[in-house]
Design an enzyme around this catalytic site. Structure first.
Site, PDB file in Angstrom:
ATOM      1  CG  ASP A  91      46.080  29.591  87.653  1.00 36.73           C
ATOM      2  OD1 ASP A  91      46.790  28.569  87.737  1.00 36.73           O
ATOM      3  OD2 ASP A  91      46.391  30.586  86.963  1.00 36.73           O
ATOM      4  CE  LYS A 136      54.763  28.328  86.360  1.00 42.25           C
ATOM      5  NZ  LYS A 136      53.868  29.404  86.773  1.00 42.25           N
ATOM      6  CG  PHE A 177      51.244  35.668  86.858  1.00 43.77           C
ATOM      7  CD1 PHE A 177      51.744  36.663  86.035  1.00 43.77           C
ATOM      8  CD2 PHE A 177      51.471  34.343  86.507  1.00 43.77           C
ATOM      9  CE1 PHE A 177      52.471  36.342  84.888  1.00 43.77           C
ATOM     10  CE2 PHE A 177      52.206  34.019  85.362  1.00 43.77           C
ATOM     11  CZ  PHE A 177      52.702  35.022  84.563  1.00 43.77           C
TER      12      PHE A 177
HETATM   13  C1  LIG Z   1      53.138  30.233  85.671  1.00 42.98           C
HETATM   14  C2  LIG Z   1      51.686  30.504  85.862  1.00 42.98           C
HETATM   15  C3  LIG Z   1      50.802  30.621  84.769  1.00 42.98           C
HETATM   16  C4  LIG Z   1      51.282  30.623  83.335  1.00 42.98           C
HETATM   17  O1  LIG Z   1      51.926  29.453  82.968  1.00 42.98           O
HETATM   18  P1  LIG Z   1      52.881  29.451  81.668  1.00 42.98           P
HETATM   19  O2  LIG Z   1      53.262  28.004  81.518  1.00 42.98           O
HETATM   20  O3  LIG Z   1      54.046  30.331  81.972  1.00 42.98           O
HETATM   21  O4  LIG Z   1      52.072  29.956  80.539  1.00 42.98           O
HETATM   22  C5  LIG Z   1      49.461  30.820  85.042  1.00 42.98           C
HETATM   23  N1  LIG Z   1      48.997  30.889  86.306  1.00 42.98           N
HETATM   24  C6  LIG Z   1      49.808  30.778  87.370  1.00 42.98           C
HETATM   25  C7  LIG Z   1      49.231  30.851  88.746  1.00 42.98           C
HETATM   26  C8  LIG Z   1      51.182  30.609  87.195  1.00 42.98           C
HETATM   27  O5  LIG Z   1      51.991  30.540  88.251  1.00 42.98           O
END
Ligand SMILES: *Cc1c(COP(=O)(O)O)cnc(C)c1O
Length: 403
Positions: A228, A257, A143
């Site tokens: 990520d 985040k 994700f």
């Molecule tokens: C939440 C998340 C994203 C996307 O972030 P948004 O601020 O919702 O665009 C990308 N990678 C990971 C691992 C995430 O948990």
């Protein structure tokens, strides 16, 4: 303003809001620390932290003060001009990540897009890959966000299907499988992008050595490794960044985040000059990226992580929480597995127990807000300011529902 009750608010949302989420039936109207409250005054412990965007706790006083103070001085300039906050935020985040440069964006998906563009451009400019041939290796059940390019390499049908035509240039291999990565590498491979723990997939923790192995493959083949850390970063897993559990030095760190302290969307890519230096003026950007308000908030959000020792607290309280859940597992016929690191915890239910949703609904009634991931997994990821006493209190409720 007219007062609405929870049911009225949910009805209005159903009528006027697009149905792209399936929220638990609770309306949050107030929050403080680990606690949230609905319009009727019922209080709950937040066990999700907005998918780890509220690591510092709701409305941390130091972060709210930074927000209010900065709002009174300067909020937005665009990058057409310098401002007096972005340079200091860039320096602070560079020092924190151990990287030379920062590129600021707003949402996580934008930071992921920035990392993809960085790897591709580096591939053409530095590695000298033939035009439009660059490939990036990604993982099954990943994700990374919701843009058209990012969902092009999602293996989740809900996130992926009906959004084509899809962006090419991604090779998807099984997670935690170094042999598959090695096989996928070719002369056009410019990057590997990986989550240190797959949060959305259900808190899937790879074997020890997986990230270090990716680092070795990347180095040997002149490929950039991008981690990520949007969900796993900023103390969530009991390290400042989850990759630090391994002997690896990723080329690119993707952040979001909790960088915004639960207040504003703030994201960034951190990398060295040899990598982020591929961007020249005009080749990438964002109107709001690096805005003074976001920078002031993010600097305060970072200070809270350090000042309140959230790395250590997540490590200790996370280990305690996992141990308590595993104790419960021994006495419950509903729990298959408890996994995670720090305060990023997945509880996998046995198929015979029924769907996770019924348990998250029951937990809500008892005052704990958790979200199911897929049909069989409940995620526990409270704000990192949670105490051992709070965890004991939560465990009583969890036991009542899962025994
Ligand atoms: C939440 C998340 C994203 C996307 O972030 P948004 O601020 O919702 O665009 C990308 N990678 C990971 C691992 C995430 O948990």
């Amino acid at each position: 303003m007219q007062k609405y009750n929870s049911q009225q608010l949910m009805d209005i949302e159903h009528q006027y809001g697009a149905h792209n989420y399936h929220p638990l039936e609770v309306v949050i109207a107030k929050a403080d620390g680990i606690w949230v409250e609905d319009p009727e005054g019922k209080r709950y412990i937040d066990m999700l932290s907005a998918y780890s965007a509220v690591n510092q706790g709701h409305r941390h006083p130091a972060i709210i003060k930074a927000l209010k103070d900065q709002a009174d001085i300067l909020t937005l300039t665009s990058r057409a001009f310098y401002n007096d906050r972005w340079p200091l935020f860039a320096k602070k985040l560079a020092e924190l990540t151990g990287k030379e440069m920062i590129l600021p964006m707003n949402t996580g998906a934008e930071a992921v897009e920035t990392a993809i563009k960085t790897m591709r451009k580096w591939g053409y400019k530095v590695k000298k890959v033939a035009a439009n041939k660059a490939e990036i290796i990604v993982f099954k059940d990943n994700f990374h966000g919701r843009t058209t390019t990012i969902v092009s390499f999602s293996t989740d049908p809900d996130g992926h299907d009906f959004y084509g035509p899809y962006t090419p240039g991604f090779k998807i291999v099984p997670y935690n499988d170094l042999k598959a990565v090695e096989k996928a590498v070719n002369k056009n491979t410019v990057g590997i992008m990986v989550e240190p723990i797959q949060g959305e997939a259900g808190v899937v923790v790879p074997d020890d050595g997986f990230l270090a192995g990716l680092g070795k493959i990347a180095k040997k083949n002149k490929i950039l490794l991008a981690v990520d850390e949007i969900q796993t970063g900023f103390c969530r897993t009991g390290k400042l960044f989850a990759y630090q559990y391994e002997d690896v030095n990723p080329d690119i760190i993707i952040l979001g985040k909790a960088l915004g302290g639960g207040v504003l969307p703030v994201s960034a890519v951190a990398a060295n000059q040899s990598v982020l230096g591929v961007f020249k003026p005009g080749t990438h950007g964002s109107t709001f990226g690096g805005n003074p308000l976001a920078c002031a908030v993010a600097m305060a959000a970072i200070d809270v992580l350090i000042d309140e020792k959230l790395t250590e607290r997540a490590a200790e309280n996370g280990a305690y929480f996992i141990a308590r859940l595993r104790e419960l597992q021994k006495r419950s016929d509903k729990i298959k597995l408890v996994r995670g690191k720090g305060l990023l915890i997945g509880l996998v239910l046995k198929k015979s127990a029924g769907r996770a949703r019924q348990f998250t609904m029951a937990l809500k009634e008892k005052g704990l807000l958790c979200k199911e991931t897929h049909d069989w997994i409940i995620r526990f990821a409270p704000p990192l300011v949670i105490t051992r006493a709070d965890i004991d209190f939560a465990m009583e409720k969890i036991r009542e529902v899962l025994i």
